[in-house]
Design a protein around this motif. Structure first.
Motif, PDB file in Angstrom:
ATOM      1  N   ALA B   2      -7.008  -7.161   1.696  1.00 46.53           N
ATOM      2  CA  ALA B   2      -6.171  -8.336   1.443  1.00 46.53           C
ATOM      3  C   ALA B   2      -6.458  -9.416   2.467  1.00 46.53           C
ATOM      4  O   ALA B   2      -6.627  -9.141   3.635  1.00 46.53           O
ATOM      5  N   THR B   3      -6.538 -10.638   2.002  1.00 45.94           N
ATOM      6  CA  THR B   3      -6.780 -11.734   2.953  1.00 45.94           C
ATOM      7  C   THR B   3      -5.610 -12.687   3.031  1.00 45.94           C
ATOM      8  O   THR B   3      -5.557 -13.554   3.881  1.00 45.94           O
ATOM      9  N   ASP B   4      -4.678 -12.547   2.112  1.00 51.66           N
ATOM     10  CA  ASP B   4      -3.554 -13.486   2.106  1.00 51.66           C
ATOM     11  C   ASP B   4      -2.357 -12.975   2.904  1.00 51.66           C
ATOM     12  O   ASP B   4      -1.287 -13.549   2.871  1.00 51.66           O
ATOM     13  N   GLY B   5      -2.597 -11.936   3.640  1.00 46.32           N
ATOM     14  CA  GLY B   5      -1.506 -11.416   4.459  1.00 46.32           C
ATOM     15  C   GLY B   5      -0.735 -10.313   3.778  1.00 46.32           C
ATOM     16  O   GLY B   5      -0.026  -9.559   4.411  1.00 46.32           O
ATOM     17  N   SER B   6      -0.876 -10.189   2.453  1.00 45.70           N
ATOM     18  CA  SER B   6      -0.186  -9.090   1.780  1.00 45.70           C
ATOM     19  C   SER B   6      -0.984  -7.812   1.998  1.00 45.70           C
ATOM     20  O   SER B   6      -2.186  -7.859   2.217  1.00 45.70           O
ATOM     21  N   VAL B   7      -0.287  -6.687   1.931  1.00 45.36           N
ATOM     22  CA  VAL B   7      -0.975  -5.442   2.208  1.00 45.36           C
ATOM     23  C   VAL B   7      -1.694  -4.929   0.966  1.00 45.36           C
ATOM     24  O   VAL B   7      -1.335  -5.254  -0.154  1.00 45.36           O
ATOM     25  N   SER B   8      -2.699  -4.147   1.189  1.00 43.29           N
ATOM     26  CA  SER B   8      -3.482  -3.641   0.074  1.00 43.29           C
ATOM     27  C   SER B   8      -2.718  -2.535  -0.648  1.00 43.29           C
ATOM     28  O   SER B   8      -1.840  -1.900  -0.072  1.00 43.29           O
ATOM     29  N   LYS B  19       9.724  -0.517   3.118  1.00 43.74           N
ATOM     30  CA  LYS B  19       9.876   0.094   4.441  1.00 43.74           C
ATOM     31  C   LYS B  19      11.350   0.280   4.828  1.00 43.74           C
ATOM     32  O   LYS B  19      11.730   1.310   5.384  1.00 43.74           O
ATOM     33  N   PHE B 282      15.676  -0.651  13.909  1.00 46.31           N
ATOM     34  CA  PHE B 282      14.576  -1.603  14.133  1.00 46.31           C
ATOM     35  C   PHE B 282      13.697  -1.681  12.888  1.00 46.31           C
ATOM     36  O   PHE B 282      13.373  -2.770  12.400  1.00 46.31           O
ATOM     37  N   ASN B 286      13.310  -4.716  10.250  1.00 49.91           N
ATOM     38  CA  ASN B 286      11.944  -5.206  10.153  1.00 49.91           C
ATOM     39  C   ASN B 286      11.440  -5.170   8.710  1.00 49.91           C
ATOM     40  O   ASN B 286      10.886  -6.147   8.196  1.00 49.91           O
ATOM     41  N   GLN B 289      13.293  -7.667   6.527  1.00 48.39           N
ATOM     42  CA  GLN B 289      12.797  -9.022   6.778  1.00 48.39           C
ATOM     43  C   GLN B 289      11.460  -9.257   6.052  1.00 48.39           C
ATOM     44  O   GLN B 289      11.247 -10.292   5.442  1.00 48.39           O
ATOM     45  N   ARG B 290      10.610  -8.243   6.090  1.00 51.18           N
ATOM     46  CA  ARG B 290       9.287  -8.389   5.485  1.00 51.18           C
ATOM     47  C   ARG B 290       9.368  -8.355   3.947  1.00 51.18           C
ATOM     48  O   ARG B 290       8.678  -9.087   3.273  1.00 51.18           O
ATOM     49  N   ARG B 293      10.688 -11.525   2.919  1.00 44.36           N
ATOM     50  CA  ARG B 293       9.931 -12.611   3.581  1.00 44.36           C
ATOM     51  C   ARG B 293      10.860 -13.584   4.303  1.00 44.36           C
ATOM     52  O   ARG B 293      10.814 -14.804   4.102  1.00 44.36           O
ATOM     53  N   THR B 295      11.172 -15.228   7.167  1.00 45.67           N
ATOM     54  CA  THR B 295      10.596 -15.661   8.460  1.00 45.67           C
ATOM     55  C   THR B 295      11.117 -17.027   8.841  1.00 45.67           C
ATOM     56  O   THR B 295      11.535 -17.788   8.004  1.00 45.67           O
TER      57      THR B 295
END
Lengths: 380, 295
Positions: B2-8, B19, B282, B286, B289-290, B293, B295
């Motif tokens: 992944a290049t856009d920040g999302s996970v594969s 999570k 934690f 975390n 939040q993810r 999204r 942020t």
């Protein structure tokens, strides 16, 4: 004067006003406490004469009874008033045994020059520990976040998922050959998963849990141990690195990253390949990632990370205070604070709190100046 | 990759997407397993003490969350309205006070609150256990409230930059309704919930730490026996401390490890409750939040 300079000046003025406000509160509290202490230590003039009387021993029940009867004789019909007088004498005498003065024994009382000198030594030691821990934290948290980010970009499975996959492979084709092939992978990934779990538990352990569990084997009162504990315990490292990781993630989602990739910057996150990330960059990024898009993500995330150091610094100080207090390390600033609260020496305790407040404020001022310099460098 | 920040879309990728739920389940399962283990191997009085401490700590944590939310919401909105009003001097003074409070480490605020509590106990002004727990929660809420104030202000400021507020004002909706209902209630619940999860973790950490510190001796007149039993105060008892000290035995004698989980159960259970809760909170915060999204 540019906008950023004006911003900085405003911030500095706000910090100065905050210090003045707290300083004023501290001075008022010290004066009020000094006055109260003088009043408490001086006997009420009405009872002073009786306390000073040589022929009466108030510890002796016979003397007390005689004194009470004498009062009734001299002031007949004022039983309540006479009782109150005797109670006041008892209270004053009890304060001598149970009050803070008796607990502090031969220790100097109040914020004298001797006490201030002693506190200054402890304060400098606290500052050194704090400075070292903050520097290590700044460096270590970035390394951990970079590692996590690169690993995530590589699309690698977690150690636990790896071990589950390896176990699944074995059960799909149960044979000695598969066992021989999968066992090392399974053992390695499962071992790493256990190790990672243990490290996480240690990182989130409050300092006193770690310190007490090592107390019989290590010198837990040494400065080196305190510094290590300051970095590793209380979740400080994980919180800080997670903040940097989040910034990296947010930056990597921005449009300029795609543009940079289209323009031909390297975007592979494989370790040590010609267009990837050199493993050395885990320790030193300067000059190693110049043609890689990650360099830009990293620079921007680092720039945004600077102001967050203020909140991390405050939390870090909370951790250091807990370490010094909970480990009962004599000769340290925060242990002294606890003792002074115990001895009800509020002026000395107030001075220590004000000192700690100045450390936080100092960090905030330093961070604001640093951020302003970086902002001008990047032309924001 | 992944290049856009999302996970594969790997197993880990699926895990990362949920999570918070995975860690919430892990926390509940971990605590349940611990309770079953303790019910089997820990002696009855110690088990009762552990349960009481856990309930008291959880109650305090929840009260901290509720109090800090109420206090932070009100303070955040008042600060924002002051900033837009004619009372510039009052706003400047309020901001100055808030910034000064921000620069005092949380543990110091809580410590001062405990010092006052011990004085009140000594004077016998406070007696009820419930009031003591409320006092502790109030003090911790005061120490962490600025986190909520910041979130409330950030959200209001964010919506102020959009046409959202002006459009609603044009429709004749009052400013207080826009802020309290439209911005904070309808559009910031997840941000506030994320903050509340984090605050619950912080409150458990601060409460345990301060109770442990008091074991060093905040007052000779008011000892831990006068204060409500919490995870921190249970960890500070001699039995628990000895159990924790025994952990270092496994460094010299690894064979001692299995005995640790049978013979030193009280201290280990308390420490596990604290550490595992902090770790899970934690990760829940975390992950939450993810996932959303925030942020």
């Amino acid at each position: 004067m540019s906008g950023s300079q004006r911003d900085l000046q405003l911030k500095l003025k706000s910090h100065a006003a905050g210090i003045l406000l707290m300083g004023a509160i501290f001075i008022v509290v010290v004066i009020a406490i000094e006055q109260r202490r003088d009043e408490a230590e001086d006997a009420d003039p009405r009872i002073q004469a009786y306390i000073d009387a040589r022929d009466i021993d108030f510890a002796n029940p016979v003397d007390r009874m005689l004194f009470r009867e004498t009062l009734d004789l001299f002031y007949p019909g004022q039983t309540k008033k006479n009782d109150t007088l005797l109670r006041s004498i008892d209270d004053f005498r009890q304060r001598g045994f149970r009050g803070p003065a008796s607990r502090t024994a031969n220790l100097p009382r109040g914020l004298t020059w001797t006490v201030t000198g002693k506190l200054m030594g402890m304060y400098v030691q606290f500052l050194v520990v704090y400075g070292v821990v903050l520097c290590i934290l700044y460096f270590a948290s970035q390394r951990i976040a970079i590692y996590r980010f690169v690993k995530m970009k590589q699309g690698r499975e977690s150690y636990l998922a790896e071990s589950v996959a390896s176990l699944r492979k074995f059960f799909e084709n149960v044979s000695t050959q598969t066992l021989k092939k999968e066992l090392p992978t399974l053992a390695s990934s499962f071992g790493r998963a256990i190790l990672k779990g243990a490290i996480l538990l240690i990182c989130f352990s409050p300092a006193y849990v770690i310190a007490y569990s090592l107390k019989t084997t290590l010198d837990t009162s040494s400065l080196v141990f305190m510094i290590i504990l300051g970095v590793v315990s209380n979740g400080v490292l994980m919180h800080t690195s997670n903040r940097f990781f989040t910034l990296l993630l947010t930056e990597s989602r921005k449009g300029y990253v795609q543009t940079a990739i289209v323009k031909g910057l390297f975007s592979s996150y494989a370790w040590d390949t010609s267009n990837g990330i050199p493993k050395r960059s885990m320790w030193r990024t300067r000059g190693l990632l110049s043609s890689h898009v990650f360099q830009h993500i990293l620079s921007n995330a680092r720039f945004q990370f600077i102001p967050t150091l203020k909140e991390h610094a405050s939390f870090l100080i909370t951790g250091l205070v807990i370490i010094e207090m909970a480990l009962n390390i004599q000769g340290h600033l925060c242990y002294e604070l606890l003792q002074q609260i115990l001895f009800r020496q509020s002026d000395v305790a107030g001075a220590i709190v004000f000192g700690i407040f100045l450390v936080v404020k100092g960090t905030e001022i330093g961070v604001d100046v640093w951020y302003d310099r970086e902002r001008r460098k990047y032309g924001y | 990759m992944a290049t856009d920040g999302s996970v594969s879309p790997t197993v880990s990728g699926k895990y990362y997407r949920h999570k918070d739920i995975v860690w919430l389940t892990a926390w509940i399962a971990g605590m349940l397993l611990l309770w079953i283990w303790d019910a089997l191997f820990l002696n009855k009085p110690a088990l009762v003490r552990l349960q009481t401490a856990l309930v008291n700590s959880a109650f305090t944590g929840i009260m901290v969350v509720v109090l800090s939310l109420l206090l932070g919401w009100v303070a955040g909105v008042v600060l924002h309205l002051l900033g837009r009003s004619q009372w510039k001097k009052t706003f400047a003074l309020a901001t100055l006070s808030v910034n000064a409070l921000r620069s005092i480490p949380q543990i110091i605020v809580v410590l001062i609150g405990y010092a006052v509590l011990t004085a009140l106990l000594h004077e016998e002004i406070i007696r009820s256990m419930f009031v003591q727990l409320l006092w502790i929660a109030g003090v911790i809420a005061l120490a962490v409230v600025l986190e909520v104030v910041d979130t409330v202000n950030e959200r209001i400021e964010y919506f102020r930059t959009l046409d959202f507020v002006d459009a609603m004002l044009c429709c004749g909706i009052s400013e207080s309704r826009i802020i309290n209902v439209e911005i904070l209630w309808k559009n910031s619940r997840s941000h506030l919930l994320h903050k509340m999860i984090a605050i619950f973790g912080i409150s458990i950490f601060l409460q345990s730490s301060i109770d442990f510190i008091i074991s060093v001796g905040l007052s000779t007149d008011v000892s831990l026996s006068n204060l409500p039993l919490t995870l921190g105060s249970l960890l500070a008892t001699l039995d628990s401390k000895q159990d924790i000290l025994a952990i270092s035995n496994i460094l010299s004698n690894p064979g001692y490890l299995p005995r640790l989980f049978i013979t030193h159960l009280q201290g280990l259970s308390v420490a596990f409750c604290i550490v595992f809760t902090l770790l899970c909170m934690f990760n829940i915060a975390n992950g939450f939040q993810r996932r959303l999204r925030l942020t």
